[in-house]
Design a protein around this motif. Structure first.
Motif, PDB file in Angstrom:
ATOM      1  N   ASP A 192      -3.174 -12.616  -5.850  1.00 47.58           N
ATOM      2  CA  ASP A 192      -1.886 -13.047  -5.255  1.00 47.58           C
ATOM      3  C   ASP A 192      -0.770 -11.863  -4.931  1.00 47.58           C
ATOM      4  OD1 ASP A 192      -2.760 -15.739  -5.207  1.00 47.58           O
ATOM      5  OD2 ASP A 192      -1.639 -16.311  -7.020  1.00 47.58           O
ATOM      6  N   TYR A 193      -0.961 -11.124  -5.519  1.00 45.83           N
ATOM      7  CA  TYR A 193       0.117  -9.856  -5.371  1.00 45.83           C
ATOM      8  C   TYR A 193      -0.506  -8.547  -4.815  1.00 45.83           C
ATOM      9  CZ  TYR A 193       2.332 -12.733  -9.136  1.00 45.83           C
ATOM     10  OH  TYR A 193       2.851 -13.652  -9.761  1.00 45.83           O
ATOM     11  N   ARG A 194      -1.701  -8.916  -4.317  1.00 44.45           N
ATOM     12  CA  ARG A 194      -2.256  -7.654  -3.736  1.00 44.45           C
ATOM     13  C   ARG A 194      -1.471  -6.858  -2.394  1.00 44.45           C
ATOM     14  NH1 ARG A 194      -7.957  -7.008  -4.514  1.00 44.45           N
ATOM     15  NH2 ARG A 194      -7.294  -7.997  -6.564  1.00 44.45           N
ATOM     16  N   LYS A 195      -0.863  -7.863  -1.835  1.00 43.65           N
ATOM     17  CA  LYS A 195      -0.015  -7.286  -0.701  1.00 43.65           C
ATOM     18  C   LYS A 195       1.158  -6.352  -1.259  1.00 43.65           C
ATOM     19  CE  LYS A 195      -0.969 -11.059   2.529  1.00 43.65           C
ATOM     20  NZ  LYS A 195      -0.338 -12.088   3.376  1.00 43.65           N
ATOM     21  N   GLN A 196       1.138  -6.388  -2.474  1.00 44.69           N
ATOM     22  CA  GLN A 196       2.453  -5.822  -3.064  1.00 44.69           C
ATOM     23  C   GLN A 196       1.883  -4.449  -3.571  1.00 44.69           C
ATOM     24  OE1 GLN A 196       3.907  -9.760  -4.354  1.00 44.69           O
ATOM     25  NE2 GLN A 196       5.444  -8.396  -5.113  1.00 44.69           N
ATOM     26  N   VAL A 197       0.582  -4.088  -3.507  1.00 45.13           N
ATOM     27  CA  VAL A 197       0.121  -2.901  -4.107  1.00 45.13           C
ATOM     28  C   VAL A 197       0.107  -1.667  -3.163  1.00 45.13           C
ATOM     29  CG1 VAL A 197      -1.936  -2.071  -5.132  1.00 45.13           C
ATOM     30  CG2 VAL A 197      -1.428  -4.432  -5.760  1.00 45.13           C
ATOM     31  N   VAL A 198       0.571  -0.631  -3.775  1.00 45.86           N
ATOM     32  CA  VAL A 198       0.374   0.670  -2.703  1.00 45.86           C
ATOM     33  C   VAL A 198      -0.457   1.836  -3.428  1.00 45.86           C
ATOM     34  CG1 VAL A 198       2.036   2.434  -1.639  1.00 45.86           C
ATOM     35  CG2 VAL A 198       2.849   0.041  -2.301  1.00 45.86           C
ATOM     36  N   LEU A 199      -1.417   2.327  -2.476  1.00 46.35           N
ATOM     37  CA  LEU A 199      -2.329   3.237  -3.125  1.00 46.35           C
ATOM     38  C   LEU A 199      -1.586   4.586  -2.825  1.00 46.35           C
ATOM     39  CD1 LEU A 199      -6.054   2.187  -2.145  1.00 46.35           C
ATOM     40  CD2 LEU A 199      -4.840   2.104  -4.477  1.00 46.35           C
ATOM     41  N   HIS A 200      -1.836   5.427  -3.925  1.00 48.48           N
ATOM     42  CA  HIS A 200      -1.465   7.026  -3.642  1.00 48.48           C
ATOM     43  C   HIS A 200      -2.777   7.706  -3.433  1.00 48.48           C
ATOM     44  CE1 HIS A 200       2.961   7.585  -5.355  1.00 48.48           C
ATOM     45  NE2 HIS A 200       2.678   6.271  -4.927  1.00 48.48           N
ATOM     46  N   SER A 201      -3.790   7.281  -3.638  1.00 47.63           N
ATOM     47  CA  SER A 201      -5.083   7.700  -3.387  1.00 47.63           C
ATOM     48  C   SER A 201      -6.166   6.918  -3.170  1.00 47.63           C
ATOM     49  CB  SER A 201      -5.698   8.689  -4.650  1.00 47.63           C
ATOM     50  OG  SER A 201      -5.489   7.965  -5.714  1.00 47.63           O
ATOM     51  N   HIS A 202      -7.520   7.353  -2.939  1.00 45.40           N
ATOM     52  CA  HIS A 202      -8.560   6.539  -2.508  1.00 45.40           C
ATOM     53  C   HIS A 202      -8.248   5.613  -1.513  1.00 45.40           C
ATOM     54  CE1 HIS A 202      -8.907   7.512  -7.117  1.00 45.40           C
ATOM     55  NE2 HIS A 202     -10.245   7.206  -7.012  1.00 45.40           N
ATOM     56  N   PHE A 203      -7.619   6.260  -0.309  1.00 43.14           N
ATOM     57  CA  PHE A 203      -7.257   5.523   0.922  1.00 43.14           C
ATOM     58  C   PHE A 203      -8.667   4.926   1.464  1.00 43.14           C
ATOM     59  CE2 PHE A 203      -3.332   8.252   1.521  1.00 43.14           C
ATOM     60  CZ  PHE A 203      -2.723   7.826   0.850  1.00 43.14           C
ATOM     61  N   HIS A 204      -9.792   5.575   1.311  1.00 47.62           N
ATOM     62  CA  HIS A 204     -10.827   4.910   1.859  1.00 47.62           C
ATOM     63  C   HIS A 204     -11.121   3.678   1.367  1.00 47.62           C
ATOM     64  CE1 HIS A 204     -12.050   7.193  -1.607  1.00 47.62           C
ATOM     65  NE2 HIS A 204     -13.174   6.517  -1.571  1.00 47.62           N
ATOM     66  N   LEU A 205     -10.713   3.488   0.382  1.00 49.74           N
ATOM     67  CA  LEU A 205     -10.913   2.104  -0.515  1.00 49.74           C
ATOM     68  C   LEU A 205     -10.147   0.826  -0.238  1.00 49.74           C
ATOM     69  CD1 LEU A 205     -11.835   2.973  -4.193  1.00 49.74           C
ATOM     70  CD2 LEU A 205     -13.429   2.573  -2.295  1.00 49.74           C
ATOM     71  N   ALA A 206      -8.997   1.283   0.720  1.00 57.31           N
ATOM     72  CA  ALA A 206      -7.853   0.207   0.943  1.00 57.31           C
ATOM     73  C   ALA A 206      -8.588  -0.930   1.517  1.00 57.31           C
ATOM     74  CB  ALA A 206      -6.855   1.115   1.761  1.00 57.31           C
ATOM     75  N   ASN A 207      -9.103  -0.991   2.552  1.00 56.39           N
ATOM     76  CA  ASN A 207      -9.621  -2.161   3.455  1.00 56.39           C
ATOM     77  C   ASN A 207     -10.348  -2.854   2.372  1.00 56.39           C
ATOM     78  OD1 ASN A 207      -8.300  -1.542   5.737  1.00 56.39           O
ATOM     79  ND2 ASN A 207      -9.662  -0.286   6.320  1.00 56.39           N
ATOM     80  N   GLU A 208     -11.487  -2.391   1.698  1.00 58.64           N
ATOM     81  CA  GLU A 208     -12.420  -3.159   1.000  1.00 58.64           C
ATOM     82  C   GLU A 208     -11.597  -3.774  -0.279  1.00 58.64           C
ATOM     83  OE1 GLU A 208     -15.433  -1.616  -2.661  1.00 58.64           O
ATOM     84  OE2 GLU A 208     -15.173  -0.398  -0.783  1.00 58.64           O
ATOM     85  N   LEU A 209     -10.407  -3.284  -0.736  1.00 63.34           N
ATOM     86  CA  LEU A 209      -9.690  -3.715  -1.688  1.00 63.34           C
ATOM     87  C   LEU A 209      -8.527  -4.653  -1.317  1.00 63.34           C
ATOM     88  CD1 LEU A 209      -9.287  -0.502  -3.806  1.00 63.34           C
ATOM     89  CD2 LEU A 209     -10.979  -2.587  -4.405  1.00 63.34           C
ATOM     90  N   GLY A 210      -8.434  -4.830  -0.234  1.00 58.87           N
ATOM     91  CA  GLY A 210      -7.560  -5.582   0.492  1.00 58.87           C
ATOM     92  C   GLY A 210      -6.142  -5.412   0.438  1.00 58.87           C
ATOM     93  N   ILE A 211      -6.061  -3.937   0.487  1.00 57.88           N
ATOM     94  CA  ILE A 211      -4.683  -3.304   0.242  1.00 57.88           C
ATOM     95  C   ILE A 211      -4.121  -2.723   1.552  1.00 57.88           C
ATOM     96  CG2 ILE A 211      -3.353  -1.279  -0.814  1.00 57.88           C
ATOM     97  CD1 ILE A 211      -5.107  -1.585  -3.271  1.00 57.88           C
ATOM     98  N   GLY A 212      -2.825  -3.116   2.098  1.00 54.28           N
ATOM     99  CA  GLY A 212      -2.149  -2.670   3.399  1.00 54.28           C
ATOM    100  C   GLY A 212      -1.301  -1.902   3.483  1.00 54.28           C
ATOM    101  N   ARG A 213      -0.923  -1.174   2.202  1.00 51.49           N
ATOM    102  CA  ARG A 213       0.084  -0.229   1.655  1.00 51.49           C
ATOM    103  C   ARG A 213      -0.365   1.220   1.179  1.00 51.49           C
ATOM    104  NH1 ARG A 213       5.381  -1.613   2.012  1.00 51.49           N
ATOM    105  NH2 ARG A 213       5.942  -3.726   2.391  1.00 51.49           N
ATOM    106  N   LEU A 214      -0.156   2.336   1.961  1.00 56.50           N
ATOM    107  CA  LEU A 214      -0.463   3.511   1.301  1.00 56.50           C
ATOM    108  C   LEU A 214       0.757   4.497   1.249  1.00 56.50           C
ATOM    109  CD1 LEU A 214      -3.587   4.241   3.699  1.00 56.50           C
ATOM    110  CD2 LEU A 214      -3.424   3.169   1.687  1.00 56.50           C
ATOM    111  N   HIS A 215       0.717   5.322   0.223  1.00 58.21           N
ATOM    112  CA  HIS A 215       1.789   6.219  -0.216  1.00 58.21           C
ATOM    113  C   HIS A 215       1.111   7.794   0.268  1.00 58.21           C
ATOM    114  CE1 HIS A 215       5.382   7.671  -1.727  1.00 58.21           C
ATOM    115  NE2 HIS A 215       5.019   8.606  -2.091  1.00 58.21           N
TER     116      HIS A 215
END
Length: 202
Positions: free
Chosen positions: A51-74
């Protein structure tokens, strides 16, 4: 807005604390786990309530973002200077880090927000910010396009100074992860911010 950065090293009950804070009103959670393998990163993200996936931000592993359902990158400052964000300019909400207000003022509207640090001497990184902090430089802010997030040494005693100086939001790290009562620390800051906003609106 309150943002929380993950500790770089594991903390007991880390995922449970993150989920509780998101439930209690944490705006965004930044994952700084550069040392994790792809499998470990996927497991770390999976431990966060979907439910909180949209509030998660990745600092690395950007290539996994789509697979993990993450739309925010730092994008770290050194990576921004090498224009590494160009591969992610569509489809993602981007944030970055700066260490001077002069640099902040040059950021374009590609960036949703930027961390400016250190506003106080760091809690988690001993010695960082002892000789120089940027709190009083916030008055020199001239960038209307990018939200400014204060980072560094912010706790339940001094967070108000950061908003008073002109920041749009604060980012917490050591105040949460170095505390024996991280949820209570967050609740205190979150409650007080909303109480102050309510009083100002009256």
């Amino acid at each position: 807005m309150i943002i929380l950065l993950s500790p770089e090293q594991p903390v007991a009950h880390e995922s449970a604390i993150v989920n509780t804070l998101l439930e209690r009103g944490l705006s965004l959670f930044h994952i700084r786990k550069y040392q994790l393998t792809d499998v470990e990163m996927a497991a770390y993200v999976d431990a966060i309530d979907p439910d909180y996936r949209k509030q998660v931000v990745l600092h690395s592993h950007f290539h996994l973002a789509n697979e993990l359902g993450i739309g925010r990158l730092h994008v770290r400052e050194e990576d921004r200077k090498q224009h590494k964000q160009q591969a992610f300019m569509t489809g993602f909400t981007l944030s970055t880090s700066v260490h001077t207000i002069t640099t902040f003022n040059t950021l374009d509207a590609l960036w949703d927000y930027a961390f400016l640090s250190p506003v106080f001497p760091s809690i988690s990184k001993k010695g960082y910010g002892i000789t120089h902090t940027v709190l009083h430089d916030l008055r020199l802010r001239r960038n209307p396009h990018v939200r400014l997030v204060g980072l560094g040494g912010i706790d339940e005693q001094n967070y108000g100074q950061v908003f008073t100086a002109g920041a749009d939001a604060i980012a917490l790290l050591g105040a949460i992860w170095n505390s024996p009562q991280p949820i209570q620390v967050f609740d205190t800051i979150h409650k007080n911010i909303h109480t102050e906003i309510h009083h100002e609106a009256k």
